[in-house]
Design a protein around this motif. Structure first.
Motif, mmCIF file in Angstrom:
data_model
loop_
_atom_site.group_PDB
_atom_site.id
_atom_site.type_symbol
_atom_site.label_atom_id
_atom_site.label_comp_id
_atom_site.label_asym_id
_atom_site.label_seq_id
_atom_site.Cartn_x
_atom_site.Cartn_y
_atom_site.Cartn_z
ATOM 1 N N SER A 175 0.852 -1.179 -0.056
ATOM 2 C CA SER A 175 -0.073 0.093 0.074
ATOM 3 C C SER A 175 0.851 1.310 -0.055
ATOM 4 C CB SER A 175 -0.719 0.014 1.309
ATOM 5 O OG SER A 175 -1.683 -0.979 1.149
ATOM 6 N N GLU A 176 0.481 2.289 -0.372
ATOM 7 C CA GLU A 176 0.966 3.623 -0.648
ATOM 8 C C GLU A 176 1.534 3.964 0.738
ATOM 9 O OE1 GLU A 176 2.692 6.523 -2.661
ATOM 10 O OE2 GLU A 176 1.783 5.041 -3.691
ATOM 11 N N GLY A 177 2.717 4.317 0.905
ATOM 12 C CA GLY A 177 3.218 4.880 2.316
ATOM 13 C C GLY A 177 3.720 3.977 3.093
ATOM 14 N N TYR A 178 3.703 2.636 2.500
ATOM 15 C CA TYR A 178 4.296 1.642 3.167
ATOM 16 C C TYR A 178 5.541 0.763 2.803
ATOM 17 C CZ TYR A 178 0.180 1.441 6.146
ATOM 18 O OH TYR A 178 -0.775 1.695 7.188
ATOM 19 N N VAL A 179 6.471 0.408 3.614
ATOM 20 C CA VAL A 179 7.601 -0.146 3.067
ATOM 21 C C VAL A 179 7.853 -1.345 3.667
ATOM 22 C CG1 VAL A 179 10.079 -0.140 2.803
ATOM 23 C CG2 VAL A 179 8.701 2.186 2.588
ATOM 24 N N GLY A 180 8.103 -2.813 2.966
ATOM 25 C CA GLY A 180 8.430 -3.699 3.765
ATOM 26 C C GLY A 180 10.085 -3.879 4.131
ATOM 27 N N LEU A 181 10.355 -4.480 5.103
ATOM 28 C CA LEU A 181 11.611 -4.702 5.500
ATOM 29 C C LEU A 181 12.002 -6.363 5.888
ATOM 30 C CD1 LEU A 181 12.033 -1.965 8.475
ATOM 31 C CD2 LEU A 181 12.736 -1.756 6.112
ATOM 32 N N PHE A 195 17.145 -7.196 16.173
ATOM 33 C CA PHE A 195 17.062 -7.391 14.685
ATOM 34 C C PHE A 195 17.901 -6.455 13.783
ATOM 35 C CE2 PHE A 195 13.278 -9.333 16.611
ATOM 36 C CZ PHE A 195 12.985 -10.460 15.783
ATOM 37 N N HIS A 196 18.349 -6.959 12.707
ATOM 38 C CA HIS A 196 19.035 -6.001 11.900
ATOM 39 C C HIS A 196 18.360 -5.790 10.611
ATOM 40 C CE1 HIS A 196 22.431 -5.444 14.396
ATOM 41 N NE2 HIS A 196 22.230 -6.801 14.873
ATOM 42 N N VAL A 197 18.146 -4.800 9.896
ATOM 43 C CA VAL A 197 17.676 -4.573 8.552
ATOM 44 C C VAL A 197 18.670 -4.995 7.564
ATOM 45 C CG1 VAL A 197 16.684 -2.849 6.948
ATOM 46 C CG2 VAL A 197 16.142 -2.753 9.397
ATOM 47 N N VAL A 198 18.109 -5.914 6.861
ATOM 48 C CA VAL A 198 19.098 -6.356 5.540
ATOM 49 C C VAL A 198 18.629 -6.108 4.114
ATOM 50 C CG1 VAL A 198 20.123 -8.143 7.065
ATOM 51 C CG2 VAL A 198 18.014 -8.743 5.682
ATOM 52 N N ASN A 199 17.469 -5.704 4.319
ATOM 53 C CA ASN A 199 16.634 -5.328 2.791
ATOM 54 C C ASN A 199 15.316 -4.624 2.848
ATOM 55 O OD1 ASN A 199 16.617 -5.074 0.030
ATOM 56 N ND2 ASN A 199 16.860 -7.295 -0.184
#
Length: 136
Positions: A69-75, A92-96
């Motif tokens: 959805s607009e305004g959302y980003v998956g991590l 947790f560490h963000v990898v992508n």
């Protein structure tokens, strides 16, 4: 229990186009990189109705590409040290990051009745429920 999320090295600045995230209806007992681009993606086919077909270990899969959805980003998060107790802190560490995901079912065309797709719809419903009311 506290959960901490740390950003990885420039991971939040990566280009979305390089991220191909697959949600598959099974669990793989491994925590490592997989050569998906060599052994899975070359065998994915698109039908006339934009439904994807593939197979995993001989079992048929049907899938669909979904935009977030607009305004959302998956991590994509990675936990390098698993906690030994439920009350332990988790790191947790963000990898992508991603803005599109390919959702797969076993031999069934993805539909609005799938739990995964209902959860994606809930983002828009929650936004409408929790946004401020503007009087005109």
């Amino acid at each position: 229990m506290a959960i901490h999320i740390y950003s990885g090295k420039n991971n939040l600045d990566q280009n979305f186009k390089n991220s191909r995230i697959q949600s598959v209806p099974f669990k793989i007992q491994a925590d490592c990189d997989a050569p998906v681009s060599s052994y899975f993606e070359p065998y994915v086919r698109t039908t006339d109705s934009d439904i994807l077909t593939a197979s995993f270990r001989g079992y048929p899969l049907k899938g669909k590409k979904l935009d977030l959805s607009e305004g959302y980003v998956g991590l994509v998060l990675h936990e390098s040290v698993k906690p030994t107790r439920e009350k332990d802190e988790r790191k947790f560490h963000v990898v992508n990051k991603f803005n599109q995901i390919t959702y797969w079912n076993w031999d069934k065309i993805p539909s609005k009745n799938d739990v995964f797709l209902k959860a994606m719809d809930w983002l828009d419903i929650a936004e409408a429920l929790h946004s401020p009311i503007v009087e005109e």
